[in-house]
Design an enzyme around this catalytic site. Structure first.
Site, PDB file in Angstrom:
ATOM      1  N   ARG A 163       5.963   5.305  -3.464  1.00 40.35           N
ATOM      2  CA  ARG A 163       5.316   4.444  -4.445  1.00 40.35           C
ATOM      3  C   ARG A 163       3.893   4.970  -4.666  1.00 40.35           C
ATOM      4  NH1 ARG A 163       9.641   3.200  -5.790  1.00 40.35           N
ATOM      5  NH2 ARG A 163      10.624   1.158  -5.777  1.00 40.35           N
TER       6      ARG A 163
ATOM      7  N   HIS B 282       8.565   9.222 -12.347  1.00 37.83           N
ATOM      8  CA  HIS B 282       9.295   8.279 -11.498  1.00 37.83           C
ATOM      9  C   HIS B 282      10.811   8.408 -11.711  1.00 37.83           C
ATOM     10  CE1 HIS B 282       9.201   4.188  -9.257  1.00 37.83           C
ATOM     11  NE2 HIS B 282      10.299   4.855  -8.987  1.00 37.83           N
TER      12      HIS B 282
HETATM   13  P1  NAP Z   1      14.137   2.573   4.351  1.00 38.78           P
HETATM   14  O1  NAP Z   1      15.531   3.006   4.647  1.00 38.78           O
HETATM   15  O2  NAP Z   1      13.789   1.151   4.447  1.00 38.78           O
HETATM   16  O3  NAP Z   1      13.200   3.436   5.315  1.00 38.78           O
HETATM   17  C1  NAP Z   1      11.854   3.164   5.467  1.00 38.78           C
HETATM   18  C2  NAP Z   1      11.284   4.021   6.580  1.00 38.78           C
HETATM   19  O4  NAP Z   1       9.868   3.814   6.625  1.00 38.78           O
HETATM   20  C3  NAP Z   1      11.838   3.655   7.947  1.00 38.78           C
HETATM   21  O5  NAP Z   1      12.016   4.810   8.731  1.00 38.78           O
HETATM   22  C4  NAP Z   1      10.722   2.777   8.530  1.00 38.78           C
HETATM   23  O6  NAP Z   1      10.627   2.822   9.942  1.00 38.78           O
HETATM   24  C5  NAP Z   1       9.504   3.460   7.943  1.00 38.78           C
HETATM   25  N1  NAP Z   1       8.363   2.533   7.920  1.00 38.78           N
HETATM   26  C6  NAP Z   1       8.243   1.347   7.273  1.00 38.78           C
HETATM   27  N2  NAP Z   1       7.058   0.782   7.530  1.00 38.78           N
HETATM   28  C7  NAP Z   1       6.423   1.612   8.390  1.00 38.78           C
HETATM   29  C8  NAP Z   1       5.184   1.562   9.041  1.00 38.78           C
HETATM   30  N3  NAP Z   1       4.333   0.542   8.871  1.00 38.78           N
HETATM   31  N4  NAP Z   1       4.854   2.568   9.862  1.00 38.78           N
HETATM   32  C9  NAP Z   1       5.710   3.600  10.068  1.00 38.78           C
HETATM   33  N5  NAP Z   1       6.908   3.721   9.470  1.00 38.78           N
HETATM   34  C10 NAP Z   1       7.265   2.736   8.637  1.00 38.78           C
HETATM   35  O7  NAP Z   1      13.722   3.058   2.882  1.00 38.78           O
HETATM   36  P2  NAP Z   1      14.385   4.209   1.997  1.00 38.78           P
HETATM   37  O8  NAP Z   1      15.688   3.767   1.431  1.00 38.78           O
HETATM   38  O9  NAP Z   1      14.355   5.465   2.769  1.00 38.78           O
HETATM   39  O10 NAP Z   1      13.367   4.259   0.766  1.00 38.78           O
HETATM   40  C11 NAP Z   1      12.004   4.557   0.948  1.00 38.78           C
HETATM   41  C12 NAP Z   1      11.241   4.307  -0.355  1.00 38.78           C
HETATM   42  O11 NAP Z   1      11.525   5.341  -1.302  1.00 38.78           O
HETATM   43  C13 NAP Z   1      11.608   3.038  -1.100  1.00 38.78           C
HETATM   44  O12 NAP Z   1      11.007   1.906  -0.531  1.00 38.78           O
HETATM   45  C14 NAP Z   1      11.083   3.324  -2.495  1.00 38.78           C
HETATM   46  O13 NAP Z   1       9.748   2.890  -2.582  1.00 38.78           O
HETATM   47  C15 NAP Z   1      11.133   4.851  -2.592  1.00 38.78           C
HETATM   48  N6  NAP Z   1      12.089   5.328  -3.602  1.00 38.78           N
HETATM   49  C16 NAP Z   1      11.617   6.029  -4.671  1.00 38.78           C
HETATM   50  C17 NAP Z   1      12.498   6.537  -5.608  1.00 38.78           C
HETATM   51  C18 NAP Z   1      12.006   7.374  -6.742  1.00 38.78           C
HETATM   52  O14 NAP Z   1      12.779   7.706  -7.642  1.00 38.78           O
HETATM   53  N7  NAP Z   1      10.769   7.786  -6.746  1.00 38.78           N
HETATM   54  C19 NAP Z   1      13.877   6.328  -5.474  1.00 38.78           C
HETATM   55  C20 NAP Z   1      14.322   5.572  -4.376  1.00 38.78           C
HETATM   56  C21 NAP Z   1      13.416   5.096  -3.446  1.00 38.78           C
HETATM   57  P3  NAP Z   1      11.819   2.222  10.892  1.00 38.78           P
HETATM   58  O15 NAP Z   1      12.984   3.171  10.662  1.00 38.78           O
HETATM   59  O16 NAP Z   1      11.280   2.313  12.240  1.00 38.78           O
HETATM   60  O17 NAP Z   1      12.098   0.843  10.375  1.00 38.78           O
HETATM   61  C1  GLV Z   2      13.202   3.698  -7.234  1.00 40.79           C
HETATM   62  O1  GLV Z   2      12.028   3.845  -7.306  1.00 40.79           O
HETATM   63  C2  GLV Z   2      13.846   2.934  -6.193  1.00 40.79           C
HETATM   64  O2  GLV Z   2      13.131   2.327  -5.390  1.00 40.79           O
HETATM   65  O3  GLV Z   2      15.092   2.918  -6.160  1.00 40.79           O
END
Ligand code: NAP
Ligand code: GLV
Length: 310
Positions: free
Chosen positions: A225, A273
């Site tokens: 983000r 994005h």
């Molecule tokens: P997720 O599965 O919830 O993973 C989040 C990771 O961040 C976990 O490993 C978590 O640790 C870690 N984390 C959270 N808070 C933390 C903190 N305070 N300190 C240290 N580590 C922390 O999320 P995801 O599915 O991988 O997605 C991540 C993000 O990608 C989304 O939230 C979204 O904003 C972004 N995204 C962007 C796009 C785009 O097109 N640009 C597309 C999809 C997603 P733990 O494992 O220990 O809980």
């Molecule tokens: C895109 O930004 C997503 O969070 O899926």
């Protein structure tokens, strides 16, 4: 089953795919097609407008049609007494892995410097680090971060690390965790990938102090983000040469304003994005399986923990 779609984005592709894969579902679109709010069983939403999620007394589930749930979490009127799940979909993960691998290779192989040399017709080979020794670090080792880290390991990157809240065991990936370990993680990271959720704890995490903790010449790839990054601090670090390059997919203001310095910065790469988009064709299959779990009273995939904020 009555599904209500709430999003500023057009419903058409979701409507068509739901009709194809869930012919018995009644797909309604907020605000014009709500009908009787008491009839809504499940809310499908993406960046729902503030206040739009409340008022459905029989809704059993809120389904976030993307991975990041920051928009939903920032709405204090969103219900907290029914489960919220976010989309976890193999195609979304694959798309993000491609984005991360692409830019990691770009910085690893000095391609931005070759592009600059080409402008000046310079034929000069630059020293390259070995893949085995290149120190890549992933902020966030969840669905997307862990997949990107694994893909880099498969490509031969021998010094991949990740930082998460809780420690992880992933083959070939050094685990750092918790606030106390962040500086150690950054100090060894030459290419930094950000795949954290946006929460109160992670907002502004890429700032003057954390950028300074990276080694000189480090590069940043952010597809999480925009609000993870303090823009003025990143621009200052780029201009001062401490940060060599940044590939950015997400921004504090989207669309990125026409006069934003990122657009014309010679070492910043901007994408709109779209590092990875939810693809309804695949996503509806995931939604269907989760709804079956809901009916069977089984644990839901991608369930959001309100206390953690993601
Ligand atoms: P997720 O599965 O919830 O993973 C989040 C990771 O961040 C976990 O490993 C978590 O640790 C870690 N984390 C959270 N808070 C933390 C903190 N305070 N300190 C240290 N580590 C922390 O999320 P995801 O599915 O991988 O997605 C991540 C993000 O990608 C989304 O939230 C979204 O904003 C972004 N995204 C962007 C796009 C785009 O097109 N640009 C597309 C999809 C997603 P733990 O494992 O220990 O809980
Ligand atoms: C895109 O930004 C997503 O969070 O899926």
């Amino acid at each position: 089953m009555n599904l209500l779609y709430i999003s500023p984005e057009k419903p058409d592709i979701w409507r068509d795919e739901i009709a194809r894969q869930m012919p018995d579902a009644d797909f309604r679109v907020w605000p014009d097609e709500i009908g009787d709010p008491a009839e809504i069983d499940v809310i499908l939403c993406w960046r729902p407008p503030a206040d739009a999620l409340r008022g459905y007394p029989n809704a059993k589930l809120i389904y976030n049609l993307g991975a990041g749930i920051d928009a939903l979490m920032s709405d204090p009127t969103a219900p907290r007494d029914i489960p919220v799940v976010r989309l976890i979909d193999p195609l979304l993960t694959a798309g993000m892995t491609e984005y991360m691998v692409y830019w990691t290779l770009h910085f690893h192989r000095n391609f931005q410097r070759y592009a600059a040399q080409q402008k000046d017709h310079v034929w000069r080979s630059l020293p390259a680090a070995s893949t085995a020794g290149r120190r890549v670090g992933v902020l966030g080792l969840g669905e997307l971060g862990a997949a990107a880290a694994r893909a880099l390991v498969r490509l031969g990157f021998g010094a991949v690390a990740g930082w998460s809240r809780t420690p992880k065991t992933i083959d070939g990936v050094e685990s750092f965790s918790g606030a106390g370990d962040l500086k150690n993680f950054l100090g060894r990271t030459e290419i930094l990938l950000c795949l954290l959720p946006l929460t109160d704890e992670t907002r502004g995490i890429v700032n003057r102090d954390t950028l300074a903790a990276l080694p000189r010449g480090a590069c940043l790839i952010n597809a999480a983000r925009g609000a993870h990054v303090v823009d003025e601090d990143l621009l200052a670090a780029l201009d001062g040469g401490h940060i060599a390059g940044a590939a950015l997919d997400v921004f504090n203001a989207e669309p990125l304003p026409a006069d934003h310095p990122y657009w014309r910065h010679p070492r910043v790469y901007v994408t709109p994005h779209n590092a990875s988009l939810s693809i309804p064709e695949a996503a509806v299959g995931e939604i269907k399986s989760n709804l079956a779990r809901l009916s069977a009273g089984e644990p839901l995939l991608g369930r959001v923990d309100f206390d953690r904020g993601y």
